[in-house]
Design a protein around this motif. Structure first.
Motif, mmCIF file in Angstrom:
data_model
loop_
_atom_site.group_PDB
_atom_site.id
_atom_site.type_symbol
_atom_site.label_atom_id
_atom_site.label_comp_id
_atom_site.label_asym_id
_atom_site.label_seq_id
_atom_site.Cartn_x
_atom_site.Cartn_y
_atom_site.Cartn_z
ATOM 1 N N ALA A 120 0.754 -1.253 0.075
ATOM 2 C CA ALA A 120 0.022 0.164 -0.078
ATOM 3 C C ALA A 120 0.932 1.414 -0.031
ATOM 4 N N ARG A 121 1.978 1.141 0.587
ATOM 5 C CA ARG A 121 3.029 2.380 0.642
ATOM 6 C C ARG A 121 4.215 1.977 0.809
ATOM 7 N N THR A 122 5.091 2.833 0.476
ATOM 8 C CA THR A 122 6.855 2.367 0.616
ATOM 9 C C THR A 122 7.265 2.935 1.941
ATOM 10 N N LEU A 123 7.969 2.026 2.792
ATOM 11 C CA LEU A 123 8.314 2.694 4.076
ATOM 12 C C LEU A 123 10.017 2.870 3.745
ATOM 13 N N LEU A 179 -14.681 7.547 5.566
ATOM 14 C CA LEU A 179 -13.775 7.325 4.513
ATOM 15 C C LEU A 179 -12.459 7.564 4.782
ATOM 16 N N PHE A 180 -12.076 8.732 5.369
ATOM 17 C CA PHE A 180 -10.543 9.165 5.515
ATOM 18 C C PHE A 180 -9.865 8.056 6.387
ATOM 19 N N ALA A 181 -10.573 7.565 7.332
ATOM 20 C CA ALA A 181 -10.141 6.688 8.424
ATOM 21 C C ALA A 181 -9.842 5.373 7.421
ATOM 22 N N GLU A 182 -10.780 5.102 6.596
ATOM 23 C CA GLU A 182 -10.528 3.770 5.626
ATOM 24 C C GLU A 182 -9.517 3.962 4.878
ATOM 25 N N ALA A 183 -9.430 5.162 4.180
ATOM 26 C CA ALA A 183 -8.408 5.461 3.366
ATOM 27 C C ALA A 183 -6.900 5.223 3.939
ATOM 28 N N VAL A 184 -6.712 5.461 5.242
ATOM 29 C CA VAL A 184 -5.570 5.461 5.986
ATOM 30 C C VAL A 184 -5.298 4.047 6.433
ATOM 31 N N SER A 185 -6.445 3.240 6.745
ATOM 32 C CA SER A 185 -6.302 2.031 7.155
ATOM 33 C C SER A 185 -5.807 0.956 5.933
ATOM 34 N N ALA A 186 -6.269 1.519 4.736
ATOM 35 C CA ALA A 186 -5.979 0.679 3.554
ATOM 36 C C ALA A 186 -4.389 0.808 3.104
ATOM 37 N N GLN A 187 -3.842 1.928 3.812
ATOM 38 C CA GLN A 187 -2.398 2.095 3.409
ATOM 39 C C GLN A 187 -1.534 1.390 4.711
ATOM 40 N N ALA A 188 -2.080 0.425 5.229
ATOM 41 C CA ALA A 188 -1.628 -0.195 6.416
ATOM 42 C C ALA A 188 -0.999 0.635 7.520
ATOM 43 N N VAL A 189 -1.741 1.730 7.709
ATOM 44 C CA VAL A 189 -1.504 2.519 8.953
ATOM 45 C C VAL A 189 -2.549 2.395 10.273
ATOM 46 N N PRO A 190 -1.937 1.916 11.350
ATOM 47 C CA PRO A 190 -2.885 1.725 12.367
ATOM 48 C C PRO A 190 -3.800 3.256 12.582
ATOM 49 N N VAL A 191 -5.249 2.897 12.796
ATOM 50 C CA VAL A 191 -5.993 4.075 12.984
ATOM 51 C C VAL A 191 -6.811 3.671 14.259
ATOM 52 N N ARG A 247 5.429 10.622 5.708
ATOM 53 C CA ARG A 247 6.064 9.335 5.560
ATOM 54 C C ARG A 247 5.377 8.206 4.668
ATOM 55 N N GLY A 248 4.986 8.705 3.499
ATOM 56 C CA GLY A 248 4.535 7.838 2.520
ATOM 57 C C GLY A 248 2.903 7.559 2.467
ATOM 58 N N THR A 249 2.276 8.146 3.674
ATOM 59 C CA THR A 249 0.976 7.675 3.801
ATOM 60 C C THR A 249 0.342 9.015 3.382
ATOM 61 N N GLY A 250 -0.713 8.798 2.642
ATOM 62 C CA GLY A 250 -1.593 9.948 2.050
ATOM 63 C C GLY A 250 -2.801 10.030 3.057
ATOM 64 N N LEU A 251 -3.140 11.341 3.323
ATOM 65 C CA LEU A 251 -4.019 11.504 4.200
ATOM 66 C C LEU A 251 -4.954 12.522 3.417
ATOM 67 N N PHE A 275 -7.306 13.388 0.538
ATOM 68 C CA PHE A 275 -7.163 13.043 -0.928
ATOM 69 C C PHE A 275 -5.907 13.090 -1.303
ATOM 70 N N ALA A 276 -5.100 12.088 -1.522
ATOM 71 C CA ALA A 276 -3.694 12.447 -1.775
ATOM 72 C C ALA A 276 -3.480 11.046 -2.600
ATOM 73 N N ASN A 277 -2.264 11.202 -3.521
ATOM 74 C CA ASN A 277 -1.653 10.141 -4.170
ATOM 75 C C ASN A 277 -0.664 9.336 -3.682
ATOM 76 N N ALA A 278 -0.748 8.035 -4.200
ATOM 77 C CA ALA A 278 0.367 7.096 -3.558
ATOM 78 C C ALA A 278 1.693 7.545 -4.382
ATOM 79 N N VAL A 279 2.693 7.978 -3.688
ATOM 80 C CA VAL A 279 4.015 8.344 -4.064
ATOM 81 C C VAL A 279 5.205 7.843 -3.518
ATOM 82 N N ASP A 280 6.195 7.461 -4.093
ATOM 83 C CA ASP A 280 7.423 6.936 -3.298
ATOM 84 C C ASP A 280 8.258 7.957 -2.597
#
Lengths: 304, 466, 498
Positions: free
Chosen positions: A116-119, B18-30, C179-183, C185-190
């Motif tokens: 999902a993202r790069t660490l 939705l925003f919390a879900e979008a963060v969860s979907a990035q493997a970030v603890p919410v 730190r790579g986390t989009g908050l 509306f954000a795009n996934a970038v390296d």
């Protein structure tokens, strides 16, 4: 963990089909390579270690990576899930069917772990380590060593300094340290990993030592440890090590950052910290010698 | 300097899922906040009070002072002597009250006290006296450094526990507990009620005075800390506290020189009255909260008290002003044949215990109490956990074993009550609404919600314009 | 005629609370006048007498008293059965002791979460202040997505944040990358060398995605909110964000993306930027200034990176210009703004709900002849409905309307991908594009549809797949909004609306 606790946890864990994960910088290429079957090396509540065969320059070699829960130690070969081990049962996950890595995902039977993202796992420092910070870290490490063995510790900077200068010295040090000690990551490897990652971040020339270490590591140390040494050579390490490196270059209390490294594993933390400290000491001497740190490609643009 | 860019993030999210879900979907603890709108019409006042530059420091100071207080029992003295109370002057629980608004149990207690003081021959005769107002006056206990359970009526001949903070010399006091059943504080004034009060003034009070003086300062704060480890919450359950007090004082009672029979009667009375220690918890709590009074900008509640008609609160940043609303009827279980229709609205200064993080706030330490309202032990846990939402701090000495010895929720913050709509939970006894009946049950009650927006408005008008 | 039943059960102890509950339950039964189930204490025996029951002869404190007044024998038997049942009943566990209720405020949540957490708020604007203050007072940085926070509250919030050394992103901050986390509306970038401070959401997303297309990663994107560079707020968050990026060893170049700020604020921010060790490049959007694509190209030059050919899909030879009006239907405010700035240079007046000139304002109907551009994401159009980046229905309807309008010469659209956006916008848009072009064809006109597609390759929706779907529907798709606009303009004869 008792069997009944495991069973209870299993009952409460409803694994979704798609699990997002953060992907360490150094694993991204592997994740996006063509799919191949991965083998399980070891399964723990917070980490599953897996390996795939890959061909590097014609020679086949084993590449190790880890599937980690959010509360695991963040290895630089990790795919880090967003959920802690209290909410997911890794053993169940990896035993759900064939494990295939590649094509942008890790597939575990019906489950898919996506990147999902790069660490950021590559260490970055801003400037040279400070003498006072190095001395403070050294004093704390010596105190621990004395408390453990009653004896003064190895003179690591003295041992490792020649290994940066000559191939034979590098090979000698590698013979002395690689694979030395028990466990998945022997203490000798931990010292080298700490040293390599910090030396790389502080822009010391580690090429000869790294070659010697990786050469020596083949077949003589567990695959996971050899993999972590490769990442260390690429400047990739644990977040706790990054914090320690940052503090070594800044006038901030060193205790919390050092303690965080010391808490890693049973004895790994101490070995890692000793390696980091040795590299910092050498980097400081080198900087004093040159009066100024050679600008790196990454900070060369700064008008410092 | 923010360290935002140094750590891998964790997110606390409030608002659109939705925003919390979008963060969860990035493997970030919410961690998701179960946010709800504040009490209606409070947005402006909330913003102004939260923006008040004095607030954070004032609340921190209030908490610091509270946690620094130690409550020692130093003396037992008649109210007349201690407070300069003359016959005809009566203290009562809760915010200020006039006879014509007084409820049944309050009237009953006052009538009984008037008879006790010899102002009338029979309690029933006192009704005319109070209605006329001639030679009698009513004042809140809280205005005299005192607290009283239920009706909280104090008259000159009643003996009072005196508590003192050794560091500051500040003092509070409270009457001696009469036991359960037909008692003055529940509005009963039958002859046996007055008889017991006369025995308390003539025998129990002097005996306790001798014992306490011989013993020296007795650390009530320490007993409270221990009783929480023993299933008491300090409001509706004081069994362990009572027995620990008795353990402390018994040797000095025995060696006081009093007649052995007299000591035995007193010991049996104290040991058989599970609420005896309540009247020490209450002034200890008041001593703690009084330390936090009058700090400009502080949103901390320093008193919650009911007079049987109205429920009132006082707040640190608004001085002695009372914010009042109609007292509610508790929900709970009734004795014998009594039912909700027999119960008087909430009454007593004992909500001072909740104000100081005990009672309903420490319910998780006393799971037996929650069954008064048909709940379970888990409800007790949830009740305490809910109170952390509206408090500023966790107590450093009063801890809850089942919550891994987490400190009890301490320091009700008006802004948090208004923001969450969570009202302080109070454990209470219920008095019969007819004068002279006594206790009819026990249960749980909350303040009327209106008092918090009212206090917030006063804090807002005292705050600089935003 | 009622029956009084009084019974003493020896050695049957139950605690007083259980007994109160049993008494209450039995007392409420049909046909039961009164009930007392209690231990035979003195107090309870008095109560029993008070209820009019005859007291039992031998009863002590360890005996259980069961007293029931029933209207007949059947009612009594039922009451006794209920008593027996209630005395043996045990509550069933309903929840687990480990369950902790969800926190109700940010302050409460903060107590249970470790350090380093960021607070993300998207509550209604009139309520968000208290939660945001909770965040900074508990030592956390905060992103406030909400708009409509009163200005005075924004200023005060940022003052409190400064006291605690914390960053406030927002209010009205739509986009951040940490730190790579989009908050938001954000795009996934390296990860990479560019740090971005943005007072604009979709403008920042355009910068992110163009950098991504150039193979350059981003260390962080810190939003500051649309008002941060106003005179009142005085760039408080901008300065904090600049300092944070300057201290970040990964950041080699900082870009500030904003509309042109008030002159004195711009001067102060530039003066602060000059004190930093990291070079700062300003991308201030407006007429007579470089567009976002040009700003990204300048950043790439500064980093010594090659400027790529910006991706496009389905763009063929430009046909001969024709008369007609430009109709831009946008979901991103800054993208719409940029489009108007570029297009108005060639076409003159462009009517809009976010007009460049006050006299170019569209009526509430959003209908007018001539060139026009609508920002469907404007606050006034999103009251009570999701943002058009999530819910496309409003814009889809307008596309159909434009297709039947003979004056419409070119349709210009944006599609913004990334976290929190619609999970497959092309699937919704492609049929509308196809249908629109067919409608136009039916009236004998060819309707070009030009799309600026703001997305990165790793976005959940997949930029290439989205682009191909749109291209297959007949649209010309550009990764650069500026290029898309210029292309759309080139399809029209200047000033040539009919």
């Amino acid at each position: 963990m008792s069997t009944s606790a495991k069973t209870a946890k299993h009952r409460h864990t409803d694994h979704p089909d798609v699990l997002p994960a953060g992907v360490a910088q150094g694993v991204r290429d592997l994740l996006e390579d063509t799919p191949r079957v991965a083998h399980i090396l070891g399964t723990f509540p917070t980490a599953v270690y897996l390996s795939v065969r890959e061909s590097a320059g014609g020679a086949a070699r084993t590449r190790v990576f880890a599937l980690l829960t959010a509360d695991a130690i963040r290895l630089p070969c990790g795919l880090v899930l967003g959920v802690p081990s209290s909410r997911i049962c890794l053993p169940d996950l990896v035993n759900a069917g064939p494990v295939v890595l590649g094509g942008g995902a890790l597939r575990l039977g019906p489950h898919t772990v996506t990147g999902a993202r790069t660490l950021r796992t590559r260490m970055v420092v801003d400037g040279a380590p400070l003498a006072g910070q190095i001395a403070e870290a050294g004093a704390r490490l010596r105190a621990i060593e004395r408390a453990r063995s009653g004896l003064p510790g190895l003179d690591l900077p003295g041992l490792l300094a020649p290994a940066l200068r000559g191939r034979r010295e590098a090979q000698r040090v590698s013979r002395e340290l690689v694979g030395r000690g028990p466990g998945l990551t022997p203490a000798g490897d931990d010292v080298l990993a700490g040293f390599l990652v910090a030396a790389t971040a502080f822009r010391l020339d580690t090429d000869m030592l790294l070659d010697a270490v990786l050469d020596r590591a083949i077949g003589r140390t567990p695959d996971l440890s050899a993999q972590l040494l490769r990442h260390a050579g690429a400047g990739e390490g644990l977040p706790q090590v990054q914090t320690l490196l940052t503090v070594l270059t800044a006038a901030r209390p060193i205790g919390p950052a050092l303690d965080a490294v010391l808490r890693i594993g049973h004895s790994s933390g101490y070995a890692l910290a000793s390696g980091v400290h040795a590299a910092a000491a050498l980097a400081h001497n080198a900087a004093r010698h040159r009066r100024t740190v050679r600008p790196s490609p990454s900070t060369g643009r700064r008008g410092s | 300097m923010t360290d935002l860019l140094r750590h891998d993030p964790q997110i606390i999210a409030a608002g659109v899922g939705l925003f919390a879900e979008a963060v969860s979907a990035q493997a970030v603890p919410v961690t998701t906040v179960d946010w709800r709108p504040p009490m209606a019409g409070t947005e402006q006042d909330l913003a102004r009070v939260i923006a008040d530059p004095r607030r954070a420091a004032a609340n921190a100071e209030a908490i610091r002072r509270m946690l620094a207080v130690r409550a020692n029992l130093v003396d037992v003295v008649p109210a007349g002597e201690l407070l300069g109370l003359q016959p005809g002057r009566f203290l009562h629980a809760g915010p200020p009250l006039r006879w014509e608004h007084a409820s049944g149990p309050m009237r009953g207690a006052l009538m009984g006290a008037a008879a006790l003081e010899g102002l009338v021959d029979r309690p029933q005769d006192a009704e005319r006296l109070f209605a006329s107002g001639a030679g009698v006056s009513l004042e809140p206990c809280h205005h005299h450094g005192a607290v009283g359970p239920m009706a909280g009526v104090v008259s000159p001949s009643m003996w009072m526990f005196v508590l003192e903070d050794p560091a500051t010399g500040a003092r509070t006091c409270c009457s001696l507990n009469e036991g359960l059943g037909k008692v003055l504080r529940y509005g009963a004034y039958a002859p046996e009620v007055l008889e017991r009060l006369r025995w308390m003034s003539g025998s129990l009070g002097p005996l306790l005075q001798a014992a306490v003086r011989a013993h020296g300062p007795l650390d009530i704060t320490a007993i409270i800390a221990q009783m929480l480890q023993m299933g008491d919450e300090g409001h509706n359950r004081n069994r362990a506290g009572t027995l620990m007090l008795l353990r402390e004082l018994m040797p000095e009672m025995i060696t006081s020189g009093a007649d052995a029979e007299e000591v035995a009667v007193a010991a049996r009375f104290i040991g058989g009255n599970d609420h005896f220690f309540l009247n020490l918890v209450m002034p200890a709590c008041k001593l703690t909260l009084d330390a936090a009074r009058n700090i400009p900008g502080s949103t901390l509640v320093v008193a919650m008290a009911r007079n049987g008609t109205e429920f009132g609160i006082q707040v640190s940043g608004t001085g002695d002003q009372w914010f009042t609303g109609p007292a509610q009827v508790a929900e709970g279980l009734f004795l014998g044949g009594y039912g909700p229709e027999d119960a008087n609205p909430d009454i007593g200064d004992s909500a001072i215990t909740e104000t100081a993080g005990l009672g309903g706030f420490a319910m998780a330490a006393a799971p037996a109490i929650v069954r008064f309202v048909g709940g379970t032990a888990l409800d007790a846990l949830a009740a305490t956990q809910r109170m952390y939402e509206i408090t500023l701090e966790e107590h450093n000495q009063f801890t809850v074993p089942i919550l891994d010895f987490r400190g009890t929720p301490l320091g009700i913050d008006v802004t948090k009550v208004v923001r969450t709509g969570i009202l302080p939970q109070i454990n209470t006894g219920m008095a019969g609404k007819v004068a002279g009946v006594g206790q009819v049950g026990a249960g749980l009650v909350t303040p009327p919600a209106v008092v918090f927006p009212a206090a917030l408005a006063a804090l807002a008008s005292a705050a600089p314009a935003l | 005629m009622s029956i009084d039943h009084v019974e003493v059960r020896s050695g049957a102890y139950a605690d007083s609370v259980t007994l109160m509950r049993v008494s209450r339950r039995v007392g409420r039964l049909e046909g039961v006048g009164a009930a007392l189930v209690a231990m035979a204490s003195e107090l309870n025996l008095e109560l029993l007498a008070g209820m009019g029951f005859a007291p039992p002869r031998h009863a002590g404190i360890n005996d259980l008293l069961v007293a029931i007044r029933a209207q007949d024998e059947d009612a009594l038997q039922a009451a006794l059965a209920t008593t027996a049942e209630a005395l043996t009943a045990r509550p069933a566990a309903s929840a687990s002791a480990g369950d902790v209720p969800a926190p109700r405020t940010v302050g409460a949540a903060s107590r249970s979460v470790g350090g380093g957490a960021l607070v993300l708020l998207s509550l209604p604007g009139q309520y968000v202040f208290a939660e945001a203050v909770d965040a900074v007072e508990s030592g956390r940085d905060v992103m406030v997505f909400s708009d409509n926070m009163p200005l005075a509250q924004e200023v005060r919030l940022k003052e409190i944040a400064a006291e605690h050394g914390r960053l406030v992103m927002g209010p009205d901050c739509g986009t951040a990358v940490v730190r790579g986390t989009g908050l938001g509306f954000a795009n996934a970038v390296d990860p990479g060398p560019v740090g971005i401070v943005a007072a604009s959401g979709t403008g920042a997303q355009q910068v992110l995605t163009l950098l991504d297309a150039a193979g350059v990663g981003v260390s962080a994107l810190l939003g500051v909110g649309g008002r941060d560079l106003s005179t009142a707020v005085a760039g408080r968050s901008t300065v904090t964000a600049l300092d944070a990026l300057d201290a970040d060893p990964d950041t080699e170049l900082i870009m500030v993306v904003s509309k042109p700020p008030a002159a004195e604020i711009a001067a102060a921010v530039r003066a602060h930027a000059a004190t930093l060790r990291t070079p700062v490049q300003f991308a201030l959007l407006g007429r007579g200034r470089p567009d976002l694509t040009a700003a990204v190209e300048a950043a790439l030059n500064a980093l010594g990176r090659a400027v790529p050919r910006w991706p496009s899909w389905g763009t063929g030879d430009t046909p001969a210009a024709r008369p007609g009006a430009l109709r831009g239907l946008y979901t991103g405010g800054t993208l719409c703004d940029e489009a108007m700035v570029i297009a108005s240079e060639a076409l003159g007046a462009i009517r809009s709900n976010i007009p460049l000139e006050p006299e170019w304002a569209l009526p509430d109907s959003l209908r007018a002849p001539g060139h026009l551009m609508i920002d469907f994401g404007d606050d006034a159009l999103t009251v009570g409905r999701p943002h058009p980046m999530i819910d496309p229905s409003q814009r889809l309807a307008r596309i159909a309307d434009e297709a039947v309008d003979p004056e419409c010469g070119v349709l210009l659209l944006d599609v913004v991908l990334g976290h929190a956006a619609h999970d497959d916008p092309a699937a919704e848009l492609a049929p509308a594009v196809r249908a629109g072009r067919e409608t136009a064809r039916a009236r004998g006109a060819e309707l070009p549809v030009v799309i600026s597609l703001v997305g990165s390759e790793r976005d959940p929706q997949g930029t290439s797949r989205q682009a191909e779907t749109l291209r297959d529907a007949g649209a010309e798709v550009f990764a650069s909004n500026a290029q898309a606009v210029r292309h759309a303009v080139s399809l029209l004869t200047p000033g040539g609306t009919r």
